[in-house]
Design an enzyme around this catalytic site. Structure first.
Site, mmCIF file in Angstrom:
data_model
loop_
_atom_site.group_PDB
_atom_site.id
_atom_site.type_symbol
_atom_site.label_atom_id
_atom_site.label_comp_id
_atom_site.label_asym_id
_atom_site.label_seq_id
_atom_site.Cartn_x
_atom_site.Cartn_y
_atom_site.Cartn_z
ATOM 1 N N TYR A 34 -15.300 24.878 -57.601
ATOM 2 C CA TYR A 34 -15.403 24.171 -56.334
ATOM 3 C C TYR A 34 -14.079 24.095 -55.519
ATOM 4 O O TYR A 34 -12.894 23.307 -56.315
ATOM 5 C CB TYR A 34 -16.004 22.909 -56.339
ATOM 6 C CG TYR A 34 -16.298 22.326 -54.979
ATOM 7 C CD1 TYR A 34 -17.411 22.558 -54.140
ATOM 8 C CD2 TYR A 34 -15.499 21.268 -54.561
ATOM 9 C CE1 TYR A 34 -17.566 22.167 -52.814
ATOM 10 C CE2 TYR A 34 -15.614 20.558 -53.576
ATOM 11 C CZ TYR A 34 -16.697 21.011 -52.447
ATOM 12 O OH TYR A 34 -16.555 20.333 -51.382
ATOM 13 N N GLU A 75 -29.409 36.465 -20.892
ATOM 14 C CA GLU A 75 -27.749 36.417 -20.955
ATOM 15 C C GLU A 75 -27.404 35.545 -22.143
ATOM 16 O O GLU A 75 -26.462 35.917 -22.945
ATOM 17 C CB GLU A 75 -27.161 36.015 -19.547
ATOM 18 C CG GLU A 75 -27.495 37.095 -18.532
ATOM 19 C CD GLU A 75 -27.169 36.634 -17.276
ATOM 20 O OE1 GLU A 75 -25.844 36.604 -16.888
ATOM 21 O OE2 GLU A 75 -28.010 36.205 -16.465
ATOM 22 N N LYS A 105 -30.831 34.858 -5.129
ATOM 23 C CA LYS A 105 -30.512 35.362 -6.334
ATOM 24 C C LYS A 105 -31.647 34.772 -7.423
ATOM 25 O O LYS A 105 -32.126 33.662 -7.210
ATOM 26 C CB LYS A 105 -29.122 34.624 -6.873
ATOM 27 C CG LYS A 105 -27.927 35.349 -6.426
ATOM 28 C CD LYS A 105 -27.935 37.029 -6.845
ATOM 29 C CE LYS A 105 -27.618 37.205 -8.121
ATOM 30 N NZ LYS A 105 -26.259 37.049 -8.362
ATOM 31 N N LYS A 136 -21.154 24.180 -43.721
ATOM 32 C CA LYS A 136 -22.187 23.352 -43.353
ATOM 33 C C LYS A 136 -22.181 23.752 -41.803
ATOM 34 O O LYS A 136 -23.318 24.255 -41.059
ATOM 35 C CB LYS A 136 -22.195 21.929 -43.235
ATOM 36 C CG LYS A 136 -21.607 21.479 -44.592
ATOM 37 C CD LYS A 136 -22.779 21.117 -45.459
ATOM 38 C CE LYS A 136 -22.537 20.586 -46.629
ATOM 39 N NZ LYS A 136 -21.052 21.387 -47.277
ATOM 40 N N ASN A 162 -20.557 18.369 -56.585
ATOM 41 C CA ASN A 162 -20.570 19.912 -56.451
ATOM 42 C C ASN A 162 -21.786 20.546 -56.695
ATOM 43 O O ASN A 162 -21.870 21.528 -55.986
ATOM 44 C CB ASN A 162 -19.539 20.258 -57.646
ATOM 45 C CG ASN A 162 -18.032 19.882 -57.245
ATOM 46 O OD1 ASN A 162 -17.728 19.143 -56.217
ATOM 47 N ND2 ASN A 162 -17.227 20.205 -57.907
ATOM 48 N N SER A 175 -29.188 30.555 -7.773
ATOM 49 C CA SER A 175 -27.819 30.509 -7.866
ATOM 50 C C SER A 175 -27.604 29.157 -6.682
ATOM 51 O O SER A 175 -28.259 29.106 -5.876
ATOM 52 C CB SER A 175 -27.225 31.707 -6.931
ATOM 53 O OG SER A 175 -26.226 31.499 -6.333
ATOM 54 N N SER A 189 -17.797 14.524 -43.925
ATOM 55 C CA SER A 189 -18.490 15.670 -43.233
ATOM 56 C C SER A 189 -19.898 14.900 -42.909
ATOM 57 O O SER A 189 -20.834 15.461 -42.688
ATOM 58 C CB SER A 189 -18.834 16.835 -44.476
ATOM 59 O OG SER A 189 -19.366 15.922 -45.807
ATOM 60 N N HIS A 205 -27.474 57.569 -23.613
ATOM 61 C CA HIS A 205 -25.976 57.250 -22.850
ATOM 62 C C HIS A 205 -26.238 56.647 -21.395
ATOM 63 O O HIS A 205 -25.638 56.971 -20.610
ATOM 64 C CB HIS A 205 -25.354 58.830 -22.575
ATOM 65 C CG HIS A 205 -25.169 59.477 -23.801
ATOM 66 N ND1 HIS A 205 -23.997 59.353 -24.699
ATOM 67 C CD2 HIS A 205 -26.091 60.415 -24.277
ATOM 68 C CE1 HIS A 205 -24.199 60.291 -25.627
ATOM 69 N NE2 HIS A 205 -25.478 60.746 -25.525
ATOM 70 N N GLN A 214 -16.456 22.769 -48.058
ATOM 71 C CA GLN A 214 -17.547 21.789 -47.028
ATOM 72 C C GLN A 214 -17.506 22.204 -45.515
ATOM 73 O O GLN A 214 -18.595 21.895 -44.818
ATOM 74 C CB GLN A 214 -16.499 20.446 -47.008
ATOM 75 C CG GLN A 214 -17.187 19.389 -46.002
ATOM 76 C CD GLN A 214 -16.628 17.978 -46.447
ATOM 77 O OE1 GLN A 214 -16.965 17.489 -47.394
ATOM 78 N NE2 GLN A 214 -15.633 17.595 -45.488
HETATM 79 N N1 ARG Z 1 -19.017 17.210 -48.988
HETATM 80 C C1 ARG Z 1 -18.851 18.070 -49.919
HETATM 81 C C2 ARG Z 1 -19.173 19.457 -49.452
HETATM 82 O O1 ARG Z 1 -19.704 19.466 -48.462
HETATM 83 C C3 ARG Z 1 -19.634 17.726 -51.163
HETATM 84 C C4 ARG Z 1 -18.768 18.032 -52.503
HETATM 85 C C5 ARG Z 1 -17.502 17.294 -52.510
HETATM 86 N N2 ARG Z 1 -17.317 17.617 -54.103
HETATM 87 C C6 ARG Z 1 -15.871 17.035 -54.028
HETATM 88 N N3 ARG Z 1 -15.384 17.290 -55.366
HETATM 89 N N4 ARG Z 1 -15.121 16.633 -53.480
HETATM 90 O O2 ARG Z 1 -18.651 20.495 -49.995
#
Ligand code: ARG
Length: 483
Positions: free
Chosen positions: A339, A312, A305, A347, A132, A299, A44, A178, A344
């Site tokens: 967890y 929009e 235009k 994000k 975590n 346009s 990630s 309306h 993940q």
């Molecule tokens: N990259 C993980 C997340 O965003 C971090 C936590 C990962 N924890 C684990 N036990 N794999 O959630």
């Protein structure tokens, strides 16, 4: 330093995880290598590098926690913190720093850089901590900062609404229900309607912020830490108002993300309605507004235009945020404690929501500062189409007729006026009298736009007197409440 958009491209750094699988944190238990495609899938870091600064900040606070717990000596803690500071500076100096070494996520990246710099001592930092509780802490720290920035952005948009209203205090527009002309209103009253929506949005975000601002660190992987870390001291260091009361909950809920995205969805919903009004009112058919060249596009084919792309896009981007909300809800539904790696995926939704909100609020404020209102056109629209019919009914009520009967009588007068292609105030008095003997010469006063507006003088109404008052209140509100 941080990529602005949560962008798929960032998943691929120049070095991939598979180039250097020994960066794994679980080497002891594993004999085999990670499959390269899975390593890529698992990573990630392309996205969560945006948490870099808060990850370092939280690590410094954890370092202090370990020092007071007696796990690190003063000098060890100082060395770790100074190395973390250097890492922070490297990251802030060059985006390329993040691609120098592969990493699964931002947490492993920072830790690996630390070990690189100070060797075994760096390996002590993860004592009593898990990714975590780390990721939950980072996300909360980051989101708190973003909420504070969004509060300012919302305020700026509200300010643009007020300035637009102030600059067009006398403008009258038709009010619609309306999408049919209903009653005349002041243009400033329309502006203040959106001001109110955004004021509630600011309140909602401030409310969410309270629940975001809780420290998860110290929950460790799921059960809490066995080291005597003073969690409240760590919370104070990081500016958290509270410390989480249950370790399982602390690492495994993302309700704060969902709440935030829900509040953000309402912001976007409000902006999308404002956008739609502006788009509609800028058409030749309405002709109420003209956008300046700064916020319109042409346009490629049709030379005449002038398109309201800015609005929009804001209208369209509302869908992204609603989608993010649905994604987060679906991601969390039915997850067992505590967890799970599913999380993940939070994000991208959160980053995209924040980016979309910032972009949309900024563009909306700019558009509001680039609108010209065609006062003649709006007044003319507000004066045609029997928008004073309710006023005529109210006139009859004042003369003693029950409202239902007045409604019916005016309905018949409107049909008569339509047949004669005239407005109500153009119907001859004798004709009016034939519908009700209660009608007299003074009726024409009641039918004027000025009277129609002036009578709406109770709290929340569109009378000029009330609107001036509300404008002043709105201004004071913006000045007093910074957040
Ligand atoms: N990259 C993980 C997340 O965003 C971090 C936590 C990962 N924890 C684990 N036990 N794999 O959630």
């Amino acid at each position: 330093m941080q990529p602005r958009q949560a962008d798929q491209r960032h998943y691929k750094s120049t070095l991939t995880m598979s180039d250097k699988t020994n960066t794994n944190l679980w080497g002891g238990r594993f004999k085999g290598e990670t499959d390269p495609a899975f390593a890529e899938f698992n990573s990630s870091f392309g996205l969560d590098r945006r948490l870099f600064a808060v990850d370092v900040q939280a690590s410094m606070a954890h370092c202090n926690g370990l020092k007071t717990a007696g796990v690190l000596t003063n000098s060890e803690s100082d060395r770790i913190k100074s190395a973390l500071q250097t890492i922070l500076e490297h990251g802030q100096a060059s985006a390329g720093y993040f691609d120098e070494q592969p990493a699964e996520d931002v947490h492993t990246f920072v830790e690996a850089r630390l070990v690189e710099m100070i060797g075994d001592l760096g390996r002590k930092l993860h004592t009593g901590r898990s990714r975590n509780d780390q990721v939950a802490t980072d996300l909360r720290l980051w989101l708190r900062g973003e909420i504070d920035k969004l509060a300012v952005a919302l305020r700026n948009t509200q300010e643009a609404l007020l300035d637009l209203a102030e600059g067009n205090r006398d403008a009258v527009i038709p009010g619609y229900t309306h999408l049919q002309r209903a009653q005349p209103i002041l243009f400033a009253h329309w502006c203040l309607a959106y001001f109110e929506m955004l004021a509630r949005d600011r309140e909602r975000l401030a409310d969410v912020r309270q629940r975001v601002n809780v420290l998860p660190l110290g929950a460790a992987a799921l059960a809490g830490t066995s080291y005597p870390i003073d969690r409240e001291a760590v919370a104070r260091l990081l500016g958290f108002d509270e410390t989480s009361r249950n370790s399982l909950d602390a690492v495994s809920d993302r309700d704060f993300c969902i709440e935030f995205t829900s509040a953000g969805s309402l912001v976007m919903l409000h902006l999308s309605r404002l956008s739609e009004d502006i788009i509609l009112y800028s058409t030749a058919e309405f002709g109420f507004f003209e956008l300046s060249d700064a916020v319109a596009t042409g346009s490629s084919l049709m030379p005449q235009k002038k398109n309201p792309d800015s609005m929009e896009l804001v209208r369209g981007k509302a869908g992204r945020v609603f989608g993010n909300l649905a994604a987060l809800l679906a991601m969390m539904k039915g997850l067992p404690l505590a967890y799970n790696k599913d999380m993940q995926e939070d994000k991208e939704a959160i980053f995209d929501t924040v980016d979309t909100l910032n972009g949309s609020l900024a563009v909306t404020a700019t558009v509001l500062r680039n609108i010209r209102i065609n006062h003649e056109r709006t007044l003319e629209a507000a004066s045609h189409g029997y928008l004073n019919a309710t006023e005529l009914a109210d006139y009859l009520v004042r003369k003693g007729m029950p409202f239902r009967e007045a409604h019916e009588t005016v309905g018949r007068i409107v049909v008569h006026a339509i047949e004669g292609s005239v407005e109500l105030n153009e119907v001859p008095l004798d004709d009016l009298k034939s519908f009700s003997s209660l009608i007299d010469q003074d009726v024409f006063d009641s039918l004027s736009i000025e009277r129609t507006l002036a009578t709406k003088s109770q709290i929340g109404g569109t009378s000029p007197e009330r609107v001036v008052e509300e404008l002043a209140l709105a201004k004071a509100q913006l000045q007093n409440r910074e957040r």
